[in-house]
Scaffold this motif. Sequence first.
Motif, mmCIF file in Angstrom:
data_model
loop_
_atom_site.group_PDB
_atom_site.id
_atom_site.type_symbol
_atom_site.label_atom_id
_atom_site.label_comp_id
_atom_site.label_asym_id
_atom_site.label_seq_id
_atom_site.Cartn_x
_atom_site.Cartn_y
_atom_site.Cartn_z
ATOM 1 N N VAL A 281 0.262 13.648 8.172
ATOM 2 C CA VAL A 281 -0.054 14.681 7.241
ATOM 3 C C VAL A 281 1.574 15.003 7.386
ATOM 4 C CG1 VAL A 281 -0.781 16.850 6.489
ATOM 5 C CG2 VAL A 281 -2.247 15.413 7.496
ATOM 6 N N LEU A 282 2.170 15.427 6.045
ATOM 7 C CA LEU A 282 3.527 15.975 5.849
ATOM 8 C C LEU A 282 3.534 17.564 5.416
ATOM 9 C CD1 LEU A 282 5.600 13.168 4.422
ATOM 10 C CD2 LEU A 282 5.240 13.265 6.673
ATOM 11 N N ASP A 283 4.162 18.273 6.057
ATOM 12 C CA ASP A 283 4.238 19.626 5.850
ATOM 13 C C ASP A 283 5.463 19.913 4.808
ATOM 14 O OD1 ASP A 283 4.629 22.325 5.302
ATOM 15 O OD2 ASP A 283 4.155 22.941 7.408
ATOM 16 N N PHE A 284 5.196 19.729 3.670
ATOM 17 C CA PHE A 284 6.595 19.866 2.572
ATOM 18 C C PHE A 284 6.491 21.113 1.823
ATOM 19 C CE2 PHE A 284 9.023 15.551 2.161
ATOM 20 C CZ PHE A 284 8.774 15.328 3.216
ATOM 21 N N PRO A 285 7.824 21.417 1.116
ATOM 22 C CA PRO A 285 7.904 22.430 0.282
ATOM 23 C C PRO A 285 7.491 22.189 -0.954
ATOM 24 C CG PRO A 285 9.959 21.635 0.622
ATOM 25 C CD PRO A 285 9.087 20.892 1.614
ATOM 26 N N ASP B 146 0.532 19.938 1.797
ATOM 27 C CA ASP B 146 0.096 18.939 2.765
ATOM 28 C C ASP B 146 0.176 17.374 2.123
ATOM 29 O OD1 ASP B 146 0.590 20.512 5.018
ATOM 30 O OD2 ASP B 146 -1.754 20.642 4.948
ATOM 31 N N MET B 147 0.829 16.580 2.534
ATOM 32 C CA MET B 147 0.723 15.086 1.929
ATOM 33 C C MET B 147 0.096 14.312 2.954
ATOM 34 S SD MET B 147 3.881 14.840 -0.622
ATOM 35 C CE MET B 147 5.192 15.320 0.431
ATOM 36 N N LYS B 148 -0.815 13.429 3.009
ATOM 37 C CA LYS B 148 -1.483 12.515 3.945
ATOM 38 C C LYS B 148 -1.274 11.271 3.558
ATOM 39 C CE LYS B 148 -5.861 12.292 4.858
ATOM 40 N NZ LYS B 148 -7.179 12.650 5.407
ATOM 41 N N GLY B 149 -0.827 10.372 4.392
ATOM 42 C CA GLY B 149 -0.872 9.016 3.908
ATOM 43 C C GLY B 149 -0.665 7.888 5.323
ATOM 44 N N GLY B 150 -0.857 6.898 5.297
ATOM 45 C CA GLY B 150 -0.826 6.009 6.343
ATOM 46 C C GLY B 150 0.417 5.302 6.232
ATOM 47 N N ALA B 151 0.760 4.649 7.492
ATOM 48 C CA ALA B 151 1.884 3.703 7.719
ATOM 49 C C ALA B 151 1.666 2.469 8.579
ATOM 50 C CB ALA B 151 2.954 4.756 8.185
ATOM 51 N N ALA B 152 2.265 1.199 8.045
ATOM 52 C CA ALA B 152 2.282 0.144 8.485
ATOM 53 C C ALA B 152 3.533 -0.516 9.080
ATOM 54 C CB ALA B 152 1.624 -1.098 7.969
#
Length: 288
Positions: free
Chosen positions: A120-124, A273-279
């Motif tokens: 989860v990214l915490d962004f403006p 909050d922006m949630k995502g996965g990563a490979a």
Amino acid sequence: MKLPIFIADAFTTTAFHGNPAAVCLLENTLDEDSHQHIAREMNLSETAFIRKLQPTANFTQSSHFGLRWFTPESEFPLCGHATLASAAVLFHKMKNTNSTLTFATMSGELKARRAEDGIVLDFPLYPAFPQDFHEVEDLIKAAIGDTLVQDIRYSPDTKNLMVRLSDSYNRSFLETLKVNTEPLPGIEKTGKVKGLILTLRGEPGGQTPQYDFYSRYFAPWVGVAEDPVTGSAHTILGPYWSEELGKKEMRAFQCSRRGGELDISLRPDGRVDMKGGAAIVLEGTLTV
């Protein structure tokens, strides 16, 4: 000098989807020109550089780091997918022991925290204001021809122009739309616009998974014809679609050829909050 370097596909859990970013770990100071040279060599939409903030810091136990992003052409002030990729490298490859990481960036402090099903990214959040069509008509016509436009907004903080397509279109139309980016830097030369967001309302029901809105992103002004999945664009799209749909929690899909999905949550403190996965698909050593 030998530098650890990785490539991670962000906003996806599947290799070769989402948005690839290079992530470079800096044990020592790197001269300014080398950042750009490396980004140009990697030739991805973004290359991230993670640096230690104190000599005693390390990538496994420290929770605060410096973070910068470079396109092949220039340094970039805010990048979501390369931040997600950076957190994934620290969490999954460097085995960082913290649940939350804080990055000092050109856009202030950004946080990334572990979640069960992603990061989860915490962004403006950045507001976008109504834009007069006639002021940007040449730009829009060059990019998408006679495609029907329902709304136009401009974000002065990010220099992004957001163009909402007519609700009469569906996801497949946006996915297959031919967008002509080559002439755009020659049409808009004032520096006001650095990125073009195309967005479309989601289609209710009948689709699994169901998305609240779709988008595509183009930034030929900084050497990126089309960006596969753009976290920073969702700092504008999030509040816009929240107001339009009357929702604080949304699921978004960016309709590039690679495609990527984000879970968007608007917070009471005016952030997102922006949630995502990563490979992580590549791990190696860069010789400078």
